[in-house]
Scaffold this active site. Structure first.
Site, PDB file in Angstrom:
ATOM      1  N   SER A  48      15.963 -16.456  21.520  1.00 28.35           N
ATOM      2  CA  SER A  48      16.792 -17.655  21.389  1.00 28.35           C
ATOM      3  C   SER A  48      18.292 -17.448  21.468  1.00 28.35           C
ATOM      4  O   SER A  48      19.039 -18.413  21.576  1.00 28.35           O
ATOM      5  CB  SER A  48      16.453 -18.389  20.087  1.00 28.35           C
ATOM      6  N   LYS A 103      25.162 -22.137  14.790  1.00 25.72           N
ATOM      7  CA  LYS A 103      23.954 -22.905  15.079  1.00 25.72           C
ATOM      8  C   LYS A 103      23.624 -23.860  13.936  1.00 25.72           C
ATOM      9  O   LYS A 103      23.874 -23.563  12.765  1.00 25.72           O
ATOM     10  CB  LYS A 103      22.806 -21.925  15.318  1.00 25.72           C
ATOM     11  N   SER A 121      16.457 -21.112  21.871  1.00 30.76           N
ATOM     12  CA  SER A 121      16.719 -22.354  21.168  1.00 30.76           C
ATOM     13  C   SER A 121      18.195 -22.577  20.832  1.00 30.76           C
ATOM     14  O   SER A 121      18.589 -23.682  20.448  1.00 30.76           O
ATOM     15  CB  SER A 121      15.904 -22.388  19.874  1.00 30.76           C
TER      16      SER A 121
END
Length: 429
Positions: free
Chosen positions: A163, A62, A139
């Site tokens: 997320s 990420k 997310s």
């Protein structure tokens, strides 16, 4: 069996294919360093050597993890413009490299990791693998899309309110949220000090299991599935079953039918009243996110995703007394929730009550807010009560992906993986 170099080349081809979602799911691609890592893994394999179960695994990470010498953008155009470079890899990334993982790309995300939708107006929103007109979930949006699209086998995300599990469920893969304290969060751009966790997403429970062990610095071991008939499953009633859409509701019932041989009982989460009271006073994550980004918002707020900015700014008037009260009541809720696990091994519920909305449906403030709240509703329970959690894909011919979520007691990650492995097998039967 294909080599690490062959699997990497396939991942890089998909990441750079102009006809695919690679440009939106992967913000930085590492062809040179990844090839070096893949070739080193293949050389070890040829010599009969191994650094462990992730040696040669192609992984994406990420955009909020520090990588030495790079700007940590956290999905933000403002942070990208400011250009602060990380001095060293985040400990989680260093552990992956030491285990022989091949890091192929940094993946897109909701700016500052602050929504369950996964939209990013700065770098583009990656389309859901099941329907490119739909959101990926957030997310950790780009990672879930990349993994589902075959850009690597495993992706590393963070989970503050869902997320990893929301995008995993909406994209049809497995997502894991560990007991928070097991994996170091240094070198990771924070959203909430109290709630952030680091976890993997992959196409199987086994891949999440081996990755989780490396991230936690634990000695790798073989995953042995539990016996389904021995598992005590608490079927959560009430709010978590409200407003299930026409795909999630039937898929969840089909999943329960597959688990008929387990020891099942209905459970009501009385401690949710504490979580709801805390959220009515402004919650925890908004206050911490505003604190972390307050100076940036004052100086460059116009450059922040307006939906994310609005969520943070709502915490600006919050007083310290309410935040302190929220944190104290959370501790009471954690203790109350923990008692339930004397009666059951896991709690089960739909991961999200709805499948992925279309991008158009979340394009307005009201549409975004209502669907974001629904997507986070069930998953956020695990973070608030400091549990470990996993989502498993439900594939019963449903038109769009959805997930079955399991919660386990704080610290019972190893047992949760054993149970998830058994349930994953039963769901596929």
């Amino acid at each position: 069996m294909s080599t690490a170099r062959e699997r990497l080349q396939q991942a890089l081809a998909r990441a750079t294919d102009p006809k695919g979602e690679g440009a939106r799911s992967c913000l930085t691609v590492y062809p040179e360093t990844a090839r070096i890592e893949a070739d080193a893994a293949d050389a070890r394999a040829k010599a009969g050597q191994s650094l462990g179960p992730l040696d040669g695994a192609v992984i994406t990470i990420k955009d909020l993890f520090d990588v030495a010498g790079e700007v940590t953008r956290a999905g933000s155009a403002v942070l990208a413009k400011r250009g602060r470079k990380a001095a060293a890899d985040a400990p989680a990334i260093a552990r992956l490299r030491a285990a022989g993982a091949v890091i192929a790309a940094k993946t897109n995300m909701t700016e500052f990791a602050f929504s369950g939708v996964g939209a990013n107006p700065h770098f583009g929103t990656p389309g859901n693998p099941a329907d490119r007109k739909r959101i990926p979930g957030g997310s950790s949006s780009g990672g879930a899309v990349a993994c589902a699209d075959g850009i690597g086998e495993i992706t590393i995300g963070t989970d503050t309110g869902g997320s990893t599990r929301i995008p995993a469920a909406l994209c049809g893969i497995v997502g894991y949220k560990p007991t928070q304290k097991r994996i170091p969060r240094e070198g990771v751009y924070p959203l909430s000090f109290a709630l952030d966790s680091i976890g993997p997403m992959a196409r199987s429970v086994a891949d999440c299991f081996r990755t989780d062990a490396v991230l936690a610095g634990e000695k790798p071991s073989a995953l042995e599935a539990a016996t389904l008939g021995d598992i005590r499953i608490g079927l959560v009633q009430g709010m978590v079953l409200d407003h299930l859409d026409g795909i999630v509701g039937p898929a969840f019932q089909q999943a329960l039918a597959k688990l008929a041989s387990a020891k099942r009982s209905d459970i009501t989460l009385d401690a949710l009243d504490i979580m709801h009271g805390v959220n009515e006073r402004g919650g925890i994550a908004p206050a911490e996110a505003y604190t972390i980004n307050r100076t940036l918002l004052a100086e460059d707020g116009d450059g922040v995703d307006p939906f994310v900015r609005a969520r943070m700014m709502r915490a600006a008037p919050m007083i310290a007394a309410d935040y302190i009260r929220n944190m104290r009541e959370r501790l009471q809720g954690i203790a109350r929730m923990d008692v339930l696990f004397d009666r059951v091994d896991v709690l089960a519920m739909p991961t999200t009550p709805i499948v992925a909305p279309t991008m158009e449906e979340v394009s307005t403030p009201d549409g975004f807010a209502s669907r974001n709240a629904l997507l986070l509703r069930n998953t956020a329970i695990a973070n608030f009560f400091d549990l470990c959690a996993i989502t498993l894909p439900l594939n019963f011919g449903n038109a769009l992906p959805c997930g079955l979520m399991l919660f386990a007691r704080h610290g019972n990650d190893a047992r949760l993986f054993q149970i998830a492995a058994a349930i994953e097998k039963a769901l596929k039967a």
